[in-house]
Each structure stands twice: as structure tokens, then as C-alpha cells.
Design a protein around this motif. Structure first.
Motif, PDB file in Angstrom:
ATOM      1  N   PRO A  41       0.846  -1.195   0.000  1.00  0.00           N
ATOM      2  CA  PRO A  41       0.000   0.000   0.000  1.00  0.00           C
ATOM      3  C   PRO A  41       0.887   1.252   0.000  1.00  0.00           C
ATOM      4  CG  PRO A  41      -0.667  -1.526   1.731  1.00  0.00           C
ATOM      5  CD  PRO A  41       0.629  -2.030   1.176  1.00  0.00           C
ATOM      6  N   GLY A  42       0.392   2.298  -0.600  1.00  0.00           N
ATOM      7  CA  GLY A  42       1.138   3.554  -0.611  1.00  0.00           C
ATOM      8  C   GLY A  42       0.819   4.366  -1.838  1.00  0.00           C
ATOM      9  N   GLY A  43       1.429   5.531  -1.926  1.00  0.00           N
ATOM     10  CA  GLY A  43       1.210   6.386  -3.080  1.00  0.00           C
ATOM     11  C   GLY A  43       1.965   7.686  -2.962  1.00  0.00           C
ATOM     12  N   ALA A  59      -3.083   4.377   3.664  1.00  0.00           N
ATOM     13  CA  ALA A  59      -3.562   3.172   4.352  1.00  0.00           C
ATOM     14  C   ALA A  59      -5.081   3.187   4.459  1.00  0.00           C
ATOM     15  CB  ALA A  59      -2.926   3.053   5.733  1.00  0.00           C
ATOM     16  N   GLU A  60      -5.621   4.331   4.816  1.00  0.00           N
ATOM     17  CA  GLU A  60      -7.079   4.418   4.957  1.00  0.00           C
ATOM     18  C   GLU A  60      -7.772   4.391   3.594  1.00  0.00           C
ATOM     19  OE1 GLU A  60     -10.512   6.621   7.524  1.00  0.00           O
ATOM     20  OE2 GLU A  60      -8.459   7.347   7.668  1.00  0.00           O
ATOM     21  N   GLU A  61      -7.228   5.126   2.619  1.00  0.00           N
ATOM     22  CA  GLU A  61      -7.849   5.185   1.298  1.00  0.00           C
ATOM     23  C   GLU A  61      -7.829   3.837   0.586  1.00  0.00           C
ATOM     24  OE1 GLU A  61      -6.744   9.828   0.184  1.00  0.00           O
ATOM     25  OE2 GLU A  61      -5.877   8.205  -1.012  1.00  0.00           O
ATOM     26  N   LEU A  65      -7.468   0.880   6.703  1.00  0.00           N
ATOM     27  CA  LEU A  65      -6.842   0.824   8.027  1.00  0.00           C
ATOM     28  C   LEU A  65      -6.503   2.228   8.498  1.00  0.00           C
ATOM     29  CD1 LEU A  65      -4.370  -2.186   7.696  1.00  0.00           C
ATOM     30  CD2 LEU A  65      -6.732  -2.172   8.534  1.00  0.00           C
ATOM     31  N   ARG A  66      -6.768   2.482   9.768  1.00  0.00           N
ATOM     32  CA  ARG A  66      -6.363   3.754  10.368  1.00  0.00           C
ATOM     33  C   ARG A  66      -5.042   3.531  11.090  1.00  0.00           C
ATOM     34  NH1 ARG A  66     -11.738   6.939  12.272  1.00  0.00           N
ATOM     35  NH2 ARG A  66     -12.596   7.002  10.173  1.00  0.00           N
ATOM     36  N   VAL A  67      -4.061   4.310  10.688  1.00  0.00           N
ATOM     37  CA  VAL A  67      -2.718   4.207  11.246  1.00  0.00           C
ATOM     38  C   VAL A  67      -2.350   5.566  11.814  1.00  0.00           C
ATOM     39  CG1 VAL A  67      -0.296   3.762  10.695  1.00  0.00           C
ATOM     40  CG2 VAL A  67      -2.083   2.471   9.523  1.00  0.00           C
ATOM     41  N   CYS A  68      -1.886   5.598  13.046  1.00  0.00           N
ATOM     42  CA  CYS A  68      -1.402   6.843  13.650  1.00  0.00           C
ATOM     43  C   CYS A  68       0.016   7.106  13.153  1.00  0.00           C
ATOM     44  CB  CYS A  68      -1.387   6.738  15.171  1.00  0.00           C
ATOM     45  SG  CYS A  68      -3.015   6.621  15.894  1.00  0.00           S
TER      46      CYS A  68
END
Length: 145
Positions: A41-43, A59-61, A65-68
Motif C-alpha cells: 500500500p502507498g502512493g 492506508a485508509e484510502e 486501516l487507520r494508522v497513527c
């Protein structure tokens, strides 16, 4: 006439590792780049955005997943020149903390998600992401191509 200068492409990638040590990969589809291959994942980093913010946003898009940002740790930094001469900078972050359940939020660009053990990556893994995971596994933080 001199060739025009190209801006660098800057992207943030994610190595998301579960409790069993597997890493979450996405199979690319309909993107025009590495379609059919596994990737992380990434961009691209948006204007005015920090690398860690881009990683958390992606990550969310992409996978829900929600990552802090405080839970993202540098795993690998990549600097290379693309085939067309454009400089590329990739910053890969590692995390094993998130909320939510992975889901394919971009089915038009990704055909499936899969947890894969890093020592058993599919040969059809996008080469830059493959190299980033291998570098992280070996403890090599930076790479230049």
C-alpha cells in the motif's frame, strides 16, 4: 536547447506487518503500472503533506486501516532514476499497529489483498516494493539505484 528539469516523484509506502509476521500486499489492476503484480500500500505525497501523513492517508484510502503517524517507523528509503529520467524518492514505513480490518477500498485499481510472509514473496512482486521489503528484512535502511 537544454532538457527541461523534472520534479522528483515522492511516494510513501507501507510495510504493514501482522502478529504472525506476514506483510499486507495488494495485487495491482488497471493502473497502467505493474498490473497483476503484488505491491505494498502507498502512493504519492500530496503538496503540503508530510511523508508520514501520506502513508497514513494511503492506508485508509486503499485498505481501510487507520494508522497513527506516531506508529510509523522508517523501514527503507529509496532513491532512483526512473526509465524516463525522473528522480524518484520512496520512503517506506513499517507498522504493526492499526485499527480496522483490511479491505480493498479501490477495487478498480486492486484485485485482491493478501498477507504474505516476507521471506516467501511471490516472484510477481513489484520490484521496488520487493527490494524495499528485502532491505528492511536485512536491516539496510537506504538504497540507491
Amino acid at each position: 536547447m537544454p532538457e527541461p528539469k523534472r520534479s522528483a516523484v515522492v511516494f510513501a509506502g507501507l510495510i504493514i506487518q501482522n502478529a504472525e509476521g506476514a506483510v499486507l500486499f495488494m495485487r495491482r489492476a488497471n493502473t497502467g503500472f505493474a498490473d497483476g503484480m503484488w505491491s505494498l500500500p502507498g502512493g504519492r505525497v500530496d503538496h503540503g503533506e508530510l511523508l508520514v501523513q501520506a502513508a497514513a492517508r494511503e492506508a485508509e484510502e486503499e485498505i481501510g486501516l487507520r494508522v497513527c503517524v506516531q506508529d510509523l517507523h522508517t523501514a527503507h528509503v529509496l532513491n532512483k532514476i526512473s526509465a524516463d529520467g525522473t528522480p524518484v524518492v520512496g520512503w517506506y514505513f513499517l507498522t504493526n499497529k492499526w485499527t480496522g480490518t483490511p479491505e480493498n477500498r479501490e477495487p478498480h485499481l486492486c484485485s485482491e489483498l493478501e498477507w504474505i510472509q516476507p521471506h516467501a514473496m511471490d516472484p510477481h512482486t513489484e520490484p521496488t516494493d520487493h527490494d524495499a521489503v528485502e532491505a528492511w528484512r536485512s536491516g539496510r535502511v537506504a538504497g540507491w539505484v
